[in-house]
Design an enzyme around this catalytic site. Structure first.
Site, PDB file in Angstrom:
ATOM      1  N   CYS A  99      32.284  56.750 -18.797  1.00  0.00           N
ATOM      2  CA  CYS A  99      32.402  56.767 -17.499  1.00  0.00           C
ATOM      3  C   CYS A  99      33.623  58.046 -17.222  1.00  0.00           C
ATOM      4  CB  CYS A  99      32.934  55.756 -16.639  1.00  0.00           C
ATOM      5  SG  CYS A  99      33.492  55.964 -14.969  1.00  0.00           S
ATOM      6  N   LYS A 138      27.821  52.455 -24.737  1.00  0.00           N
ATOM      7  CA  LYS A 138      27.203  53.778 -24.095  1.00  0.00           C
ATOM      8  C   LYS A 138      28.531  54.772 -24.218  1.00  0.00           C
ATOM      9  CE  LYS A 138      24.995  56.005 -20.285  1.00  0.00           C
ATOM     10  NZ  LYS A 138      25.517  57.166 -19.649  1.00  0.00           N
ATOM     11  N   ASN A 199      20.203  59.957 -23.424  1.00  0.00           N
ATOM     12  CA  ASN A 199      20.602  60.120 -21.840  1.00  0.00           C
ATOM     13  C   ASN A 199      20.900  61.375 -21.576  1.00  0.00           C
ATOM     14  OD1 ASN A 199      23.206  58.911 -19.874  1.00  0.00           O
ATOM     15  ND2 ASN A 199      21.046  58.904 -19.457  1.00  0.00           N
ATOM     16  N   GLY A 200      20.635  61.836 -20.236  1.00  0.00           N
ATOM     17  CA  GLY A 200      21.100  63.077 -19.908  1.00  0.00           C
ATOM     18  C   GLY A 200      20.023  63.981 -19.419  1.00  0.00           C
TER      19      GLY A 200
END
Length: 323
Positions: A99, A138, A199-200
């Protein structure tokens, strides 16, 4: 790819996004073919202090499964205790170390942990020892360009006992700007033996397939590409299965999805909260549609289900029109 009792080739994950991937929206994404759900990010400290809002974030339904709960924090023992206290409600536990939000980072949590590899090891080890179910983590490519250490962090995560790692190909410094660097996902995949989830920048089914081919990742995780677009999961699933790509939704399909979403919001959150939260979803669902800006302006005044139904039925023609 296997996580506990879950096993699937090229699974598709819905990334946890605060204010987006709540229970109503997860149910819609699941129906469209998403394999794995995850709760919105939950503070271990808030869980410890029994925050009322946090308890609401833990709500799930059997039809969502498999579902993970994502926790964030920086205190190993607290993270382990809180994870153990709720693990029976979920299929596995996920830890957020990606985050980028200042209030999280400034507290030494989220992507700030990318700067503290030893603490990463301590957190994962404490949690893995305490839990009976799988633990996943993550991360990002790194904190900034001077600290692109996803490979080192992933190795530590594996050594400490995690079952899988998801890698977002941006640094914290980038937030969500620029282009995700998929080469870092490839590097992590080459460096560890546990499953790696990429991811992305997955905004269409072709992106998901290309990421799998370029990085060798075991699964893909969709984030911003899913906003207002639950149909993306049926498209990815079709492409992975070698089936024809489904047509994009018609005006009527979009209208019906919005109304179903709103009814779920009403059921789980009540009219006051549910309708206000639908305002942003209306903007996402109608991105690229004719006159969308006018609808977004009027959506800010929606307060009741009746208001929303009237606006949506006025905006979308009754006759199906492909967009």
């Amino acid at each position: 790819m296997r996580l506990g009792e879950f096993c699937r080739e090229h699974p598709v994950f819905l990334a946890p996004m605060a204010g987006v991937t709540d229970l109503p929206y997860r149910l819609l994404c699941k129906e469209q073919g998403c394999d794995v759900m995850c709760t919105e990010m939950i503070s271990a400290k808030a869980l410890f202090y029994k925050s009322k809002n946090t308890r609401a974030l833990l709500m799930s339904e059997p039809e969502e499964r498999p579902i993970a709960v994502q926790l964030f924090g920086s205190e190993p023992e607290l993270m382990a205790e809180m994870a153990a206290s709720i693990e029976e409600e979920f299929d596995w536990i996920d830890v957020n170390m990606g985050c980028p939000v200042p209030k999280v980072v400034n507290n030494g949590e989220g992507s700030a942990l990318m700067k503290n590899p030893s603490l990463v090891s301590q957190i994962v080890e404490a949690m893995a020892k305490k839990l009976k179910k799988p633990l996943t983590v993550k991360i990002r490519a790194g904190f900034d360009d001077s600290c692109r250490n996803a490979v080192e962090i992933a190795k530590r995560i594996e050594a400490a006992g995690a079952a899988a790692v998801a890698v977002h190909g941006r640094t914290r410094e980038q937030y969500y700007s620029g282009k995700a660097d998929w080469t870092i996902i490839r590097q992590v995949k080459d460096a560890v033996s546990i499953p790696v989830i990429g991811n992305g920048d997955i905004f269409c089914a072709a992106d998901a397939l290309r990421m799998t081919e370029e990085t060798g990742c075991d699964g893909v995780m969709v984030a911003r590409g899913a906003k207002g677009n639950p149909w993306l999961f049926r498209e990815i699933r079709a492409l992975f299965s070698g089936e024809p790509l489904p047509e994009r939704p018609t005006h009527l399909e979009i209208r019906e999805m919005i109304l179903r979403h709103a009814r779920l919001q009403l059921r789980y959150k009540g009219e006051y909260t549910g309708m206000r939260e639908m305002r942003k979803h209306l903007a996402w669902y109608t991105t690229g549609c004719p006159h969308a800006s006018a609808l977004r302006g009027r959506a800010n005044a929606v307060e009741t289900m009746e208001d929303l139904e009237r606006l949506v039925e006025e905006f979308f023609p009754e006759k199906p029109i492909n967009i």
